[in-house]
Design a protein around this motif. Structure first.
Motif, PDB file in Angstrom:
ATOM      1  N   ALA A 109      79.262  43.634  32.177  1.00  0.00           N
ATOM      2  CA  ALA A 109      78.218  44.050  33.115  1.00  0.00           C
ATOM      3  C   ALA A 109      77.201  44.996  32.489  1.00  0.00           C
ATOM      4  CB  ALA A 109      78.865  44.728  34.328  1.00  0.00           C
ATOM      5  N   LEU A 110      77.541  45.612  31.365  1.00  0.00           N
ATOM      6  CA  LEU A 110      76.697  46.654  30.790  1.00  0.00           C
ATOM      7  C   LEU A 110      75.293  46.180  30.405  1.00  0.00           C
ATOM      8  CD1 LEU A 110      76.545  49.616  29.909  1.00  0.00           C
ATOM      9  CD2 LEU A 110      77.389  48.891  27.658  1.00  0.00           C
ATOM     10  N   PRO A 111      75.109  45.017  29.750  1.00  0.00           N
ATOM     11  CA  PRO A 111      73.747  44.626  29.367  1.00  0.00           C
ATOM     12  C   PRO A 111      72.784  44.553  30.542  1.00  0.00           C
ATOM     13  CG  PRO A 111      75.355  43.292  28.191  1.00  0.00           C
ATOM     14  CD  PRO A 111      76.126  44.076  29.206  1.00  0.00           C
ATOM     15  N   ALA A 112      73.242  44.075  31.691  1.00  0.00           N
ATOM     16  CA  ALA A 112      72.363  44.002  32.863  1.00  0.00           C
ATOM     17  C   ALA A 112      71.962  45.394  33.335  1.00  0.00           C
ATOM     18  CB  ALA A 112      73.049  43.237  33.989  1.00  0.00           C
ATOM     19  N   VAL A 113      72.883  46.357  33.231  1.00  0.00           N
ATOM     20  CA  VAL A 113      72.575  47.740  33.604  1.00  0.00           C
ATOM     21  C   VAL A 113      71.491  48.295  32.683  1.00  0.00           C
ATOM     22  CG1 VAL A 113      73.491  50.088  33.726  1.00  0.00           C
ATOM     23  CG2 VAL A 113      74.850  48.172  34.581  1.00  0.00           C
ATOM     24  N   CYS A 114      71.659  48.085  31.393  1.00  0.00           N
ATOM     25  CA  CYS A 114      70.685  48.595  30.421  1.00  0.00           C
ATOM     26  C   CYS A 114      69.316  47.939  30.626  1.00  0.00           C
ATOM     27  CB  CYS A 114      71.193  48.354  29.005  1.00  0.00           C
ATOM     28  SG  CYS A 114      72.658  49.357  28.591  1.00  0.00           S
ATOM     29  N   THR A 115      69.314  46.644  30.882  1.00  0.00           N
ATOM     30  CA  THR A 115      68.045  45.950  31.146  1.00  0.00           C
ATOM     31  C   THR A 115      67.362  46.514  32.373  1.00  0.00           C
ATOM     32  OG1 THR A 115      68.816  43.910  30.107  1.00  0.00           O
ATOM     33  CG2 THR A 115      67.001  43.718  31.686  1.00  0.00           C
ATOM     34  N   ARG A 116      68.154  46.775  33.444  1.00  0.00           N
ATOM     35  CA  ARG A 116      67.571  47.318  34.675  1.00  0.00           C
ATOM     36  C   ARG A 116      66.957  48.699  34.418  1.00  0.00           C
ATOM     37  NH1 ARG A 116      66.834  44.049  36.735  1.00  0.00           N
ATOM     38  NH2 ARG A 116      68.804  43.216  37.459  1.00  0.00           N
ATOM     39  N   ILE A 117      67.637  49.525  33.637  1.00  0.00           N
ATOM     40  CA  ILE A 117      67.091  50.848  33.315  1.00  0.00           C
ATOM     41  C   ILE A 117      65.780  50.720  32.548  1.00  0.00           C
ATOM     42  CG2 ILE A 117      67.464  52.959  31.969  1.00  0.00           C
ATOM     43  CD1 ILE A 117      70.455  52.672  32.593  1.00  0.00           C
ATOM     44  N   GLU A 118      65.747  49.829  31.559  1.00  0.00           N
ATOM     45  CA  GLU A 118      64.547  49.670  30.740  1.00  0.00           C
ATOM     46  C   GLU A 118      63.374  49.142  31.561  1.00  0.00           C
ATOM     47  OE1 GLU A 118      65.928  47.153  27.637  1.00  0.00           O
ATOM     48  OE2 GLU A 118      66.971  48.759  26.563  1.00  0.00           O
ATOM     49  N   VAL A 119      63.627  48.136  32.375  1.00  0.00           N
ATOM     50  CA  VAL A 119      62.557  47.536  33.182  1.00  0.00           C
ATOM     51  C   VAL A 119      62.020  48.541  34.200  1.00  0.00           C
ATOM     52  CG1 VAL A 119      62.083  45.779  34.943  1.00  0.00           C
ATOM     53  CG2 VAL A 119      63.324  45.156  32.876  1.00  0.00           C
ATOM     54  N   LEU A 120      62.936  49.220  34.889  1.00  0.00           N
ATOM     55  CA  LEU A 120      62.502  50.159  35.925  1.00  0.00           C
ATOM     56  C   LEU A 120      61.929  51.451  35.330  1.00  0.00           C
ATOM     57  CD1 LEU A 120      65.335  49.689  38.574  1.00  0.00           C
ATOM     58  CD2 LEU A 120      62.972  48.853  38.675  1.00  0.00           C
ATOM     59  N   SER A 121      62.307  51.791  34.102  1.00  0.00           N
ATOM     60  CA  SER A 121      61.690  52.935  33.432  1.00  0.00           C
ATOM     61  C   SER A 121      60.214  52.664  33.189  1.00  0.00           C
ATOM     62  CB  SER A 121      62.399  53.239  32.108  1.00  0.00           C
ATOM     63  OG  SER A 121      63.696  53.743  32.329  1.00  0.00           O
ATOM     64  N   GLU A 122      59.917  51.479  32.701  1.00  0.00           N
ATOM     65  CA  GLU A 122      58.517  51.111  32.488  1.00  0.00           C
ATOM     66  C   GLU A 122      57.762  51.079  33.813  1.00  0.00           C
ATOM     67  OE1 GLU A 122      54.964  50.088  30.791  1.00  0.00           O
ATOM     68  OE2 GLU A 122      56.792  50.882  29.859  1.00  0.00           O
ATOM     69  N   ALA A 123      58.386  50.536  34.850  1.00  0.00           N
ATOM     70  CA  ALA A 123      57.750  50.496  36.163  1.00  0.00           C
ATOM     71  C   ALA A 123      57.547  51.909  36.716  1.00  0.00           C
ATOM     72  CB  ALA A 123      58.587  49.665  37.129  1.00  0.00           C
ATOM     73  N   ALA A 124      58.472  52.826  36.415  1.00  0.00           N
ATOM     74  CA  ALA A 124      58.354  54.204  36.899  1.00  0.00           C
ATOM     75  C   ALA A 124      57.168  54.916  36.260  1.00  0.00           C
ATOM     76  CB  ALA A 124      59.643  54.968  36.613  1.00  0.00           C
ATOM     77  N   ARG A 125      56.879  54.613  35.006  1.00  0.00           N
ATOM     78  CA  ARG A 125      55.703  55.215  34.370  1.00  0.00           C
ATOM     79  C   ARG A 125      54.439  54.848  35.140  1.00  0.00           C
ATOM     80  NH1 ARG A 125      53.499  54.869  29.721  1.00  0.00           N
ATOM     81  NH2 ARG A 125      53.920  52.670  29.366  1.00  0.00           N
ATOM     82  N   LYS A 126      54.372  53.621  35.616  1.00  0.00           N
ATOM     83  CA  LYS A 126      53.207  53.168  36.371  1.00  0.00           C
ATOM     84  C   LYS A 126      53.158  53.797  37.764  1.00  0.00           C
ATOM     85  CE  LYS A 126      53.299  48.769  33.895  1.00  0.00           C
ATOM     86  NZ  LYS A 126      53.542  47.306  34.000  1.00  0.00           N
ATOM     87  N   LYS A 127      54.298  54.361  38.210  1.00  0.00           N
ATOM     88  CA  LYS A 127      54.359  55.067  39.492  1.00  0.00           C
ATOM     89  C   LYS A 127      54.164  56.574  39.322  1.00  0.00           C
ATOM     90  CE  LYS A 127      55.258  52.234  43.011  1.00  0.00           C
ATOM     91  NZ  LYS A 127      54.408  52.225  44.228  1.00  0.00           N
ATOM     92  N   GLY A 128      53.745  56.980  38.138  1.00  0.00           N
ATOM     93  CA  GLY A 128      53.443  58.382  37.935  1.00  0.00           C
ATOM     94  C   GLY A 128      54.601  59.231  37.449  1.00  0.00           C
ATOM     95  N   CYS A 129      55.720  58.622  37.077  1.00  0.00           N
ATOM     96  CA  CYS A 129      56.868  59.380  36.567  1.00  0.00           C
ATOM     97  C   CYS A 129      56.737  59.535  35.055  1.00  0.00           C
ATOM     98  CB  CYS A 129      58.177  58.682  36.904  1.00  0.00           C
ATOM     99  SG  CYS A 129      58.553  58.630  38.659  1.00  0.00           S
ATOM    100  N   ASP A 130      56.911  60.751  34.564  1.00  0.00           N
ATOM    101  CA  ASP A 130      56.851  60.964  33.125  1.00  0.00           C
ATOM    102  C   ASP A 130      58.205  61.344  32.533  1.00  0.00           C
ATOM    103  OD1 ASP A 130      57.015  63.451  34.253  1.00  0.00           O
ATOM    104  OD2 ASP A 130      55.065  64.143  33.563  1.00  0.00           O
ATOM    105  N   ALA A 131      59.256  61.290  33.365  1.00  0.00           N
ATOM    106  CA  ALA A 131      60.604  61.601  32.885  1.00  0.00           C
ATOM    107  C   ALA A 131      61.617  60.790  33.684  1.00  0.00           C
ATOM    108  CB  ALA A 131      60.896  63.086  33.025  1.00  0.00           C
ATOM    109  N   ALA A 132      62.779  60.617  33.095  1.00  0.00           N
ATOM    110  CA  ALA A 132      63.884  59.930  33.769  1.00  0.00           C
ATOM    111  C   ALA A 132      65.131  60.789  33.669  1.00  0.00           C
ATOM    112  CB  ALA A 132      64.141  58.563  33.144  1.00  0.00           C
ATOM    113  N   LEU A 133      65.921  60.774  34.712  1.00  0.00           N
ATOM    114  CA  LEU A 133      67.230  61.419  34.707  1.00  0.00           C
ATOM    115  C   LEU A 133      68.263  60.332  34.970  1.00  0.00           C
ATOM    116  CD1 LEU A 133      68.446  64.336  34.461  1.00  0.00           C
ATOM    117  CD2 LEU A 133      68.741  64.244  36.938  1.00  0.00           C
ATOM    118  N   ILE A 134      69.063  60.038  33.955  1.00  0.00           N
ATOM    119  CA  ILE A 134      70.123  59.043  34.092  1.00  0.00           C
ATOM    120  C   ILE A 134      71.405  59.796  34.424  1.00  0.00           C
ATOM    121  CG2 ILE A 134      71.408  57.181  32.990  1.00  0.00           C
ATOM    122  CD1 ILE A 134      69.011  56.782  31.129  1.00  0.00           C
ATOM    123  N   VAL A 135      71.962  59.506  35.596  1.00  0.00           N
ATOM    124  CA  VAL A 135      73.146  60.213  36.087  1.00  0.00           C
ATOM    125  C   VAL A 135      74.314  59.240  36.095  1.00  0.00           C
ATOM    126  CG1 VAL A 135      74.142  61.578  37.955  1.00  0.00           C
ATOM    127  CG2 VAL A 135      71.671  61.663  37.528  1.00  0.00           C
TER     128      VAL A 135
END
Length: 345
Positions: free
Chosen positions: A278-304
């Motif tokens: 299951a791990l690769p899908a998790v990593c892909t989701r983080i990468e895709v949504l990180s890029e999308a978050a930049r477009k939403k004005g986020c300049d940092a990520a907190l992975i918990v």
């Protein structure tokens, strides 16, 4: 500075998984996390009964800013379009029990379900509960709060140790007695369901004031959707996380949360082969949504990431993939130093 939060239950596999998780998985996590802006922070969270539900403890605290334990049943009930009720709302599951004592939701025919509910109704009424049928879900309502908190059903399905391990509160003994009485009622009609699990109570749906500053939430968990609504996040700003490529379009720029549960079931079952799958899908989701978050004005990520009884927070910048800032500043993430931690506090 606006942050995107990625909450990943079961990411902290624990020391027993050290010999089972491959170097390839560690390298994948190292690539996904990149360089951290500061040292990871470990936070003990959740009481013993909720040690395997730390992600829900974290979300309840962040979205509602209310004391633990979290209340889930009335919020899931609301998302399922149940009528708005006052009092205390709990979820109830009709269960079977295997030779190891593990519970599973009973697969009942319509008639078997009707008979089970009819047998349980008078037993539950004696304790002040009204059985609510909201197909395919069952709930209990009660005027007076039931001062017993139980772990979510998804936890007790995979854990040994008896019901007492997963219930806490002033009325723990009453909760165990009620379960035993329900078992007797089900046995008296020879129901395929052998027992029940009652959880998620602690009140009714209640709006949060002041509302949260979180702008959008991605989750497949109905209770979490209810928490987001109660915290003032509009329904069009809450969306499924499965296969998500973007944050909710209607959500304004600002902080957002994604609950990514792909590892959780395997972690509960200590199935490290399934965890790695299951791990690769998790990593892909983080990468895709990180890029999308930049477009939403986020300049940092907190992975918990969460483990048993604690969470670990890792912060990083959301710089462009080829940015020199992303490549050469901060501290390299050490997956092994995080994944195999255990809570010794």
């Amino acid at each position: 500075m606006a942050q995107a939060y990625f909450l990943i239950p079961g990411l902290i596999a624990g020391p027993e998984a050290k010999e089972s998780i491959s170097e390839g998985s560690l390298e994948l996590l190292k690539k996904t996390f990149g360089r951290l802006t500061e040292a990871p922070v470990m936070q003990p969270l959740g009481s013993p009964a909720f040690a395997k539900s730390v992600h829900l403890c974290w979300l309840w605290s962040v979205l509602t800013r209310r004391a633990l334990p979290f209340v889930s049943a009335p919020y899931a009930w609301t998302v399922q379009n149940g009528p708005m009720l006052s009092g205390d709302i709990n979820a109830i599951y009709l269960c079977t029990r295997n030779e190891r004592g593990l519970l599973s939701e009973a697969a009942l025919t319509f008639d078997e379900r009707e008979a089970a509910c009819a047998a349980l109704t008078p037993v539950l009424l004696k304790s002040g509960f009204v059985l609510q049928r909201w197909d395919p879900h069952l709930y209990l309502t009660r005027k007076k709060r039931f001062a017993a908190a139980a772990a979510p059903f998804e936890v007790v399905q995979t854990q040994e140790g008896g019901a007492g391990r997963w219930i806490e509160g002033e009325e723990k003994a009453a909760a165990l007695e009620l379960i035993a009485t329900c078992e007797e009622a089900l046995a008296s009609i020879k129901s395929p369901a052998q027992t029940v699990w009652i959880c998620g109570g602690g009140g009714a749906f209640d709006y949060v004031y002041p509302p949260t500053k979180i702008r959008g939430v991605l989750t497949d968990n109905e209770a979490v959707k209810g928490w987001a609504l109660a915290a003032g996040i509009l329904v069009q700003r809450i969306a499924p996380v499965s296969k998500a490529q973007n944050w909710p379009e209607e959500a304004p720029n600002g902080e957002c949360i994604a609950l990514i549960e792909d590892l959780y079931e395997a972690w509960l079952a200590h199935d490290w082969a399934a965890w790695e799958k299951a791990l690769p899908a998790v990593c892909t989701r983080i990468e895709v949504l990180s890029e999308a978050a930049r477009k939403k004005g986020c300049d940092a990520a907190l992975i918990v990431g969460t483990g048993e009884g604690f969470a670990v927070s890792c912060s990083r910048r959301l710089s462009a993939a080829r940015s020199l800032l992303a490549r050469f500043t901060g501290t390299a993430f050490n997956p092994a130093g995080i994944l195999f931690l255990e809570n010794d506090q």
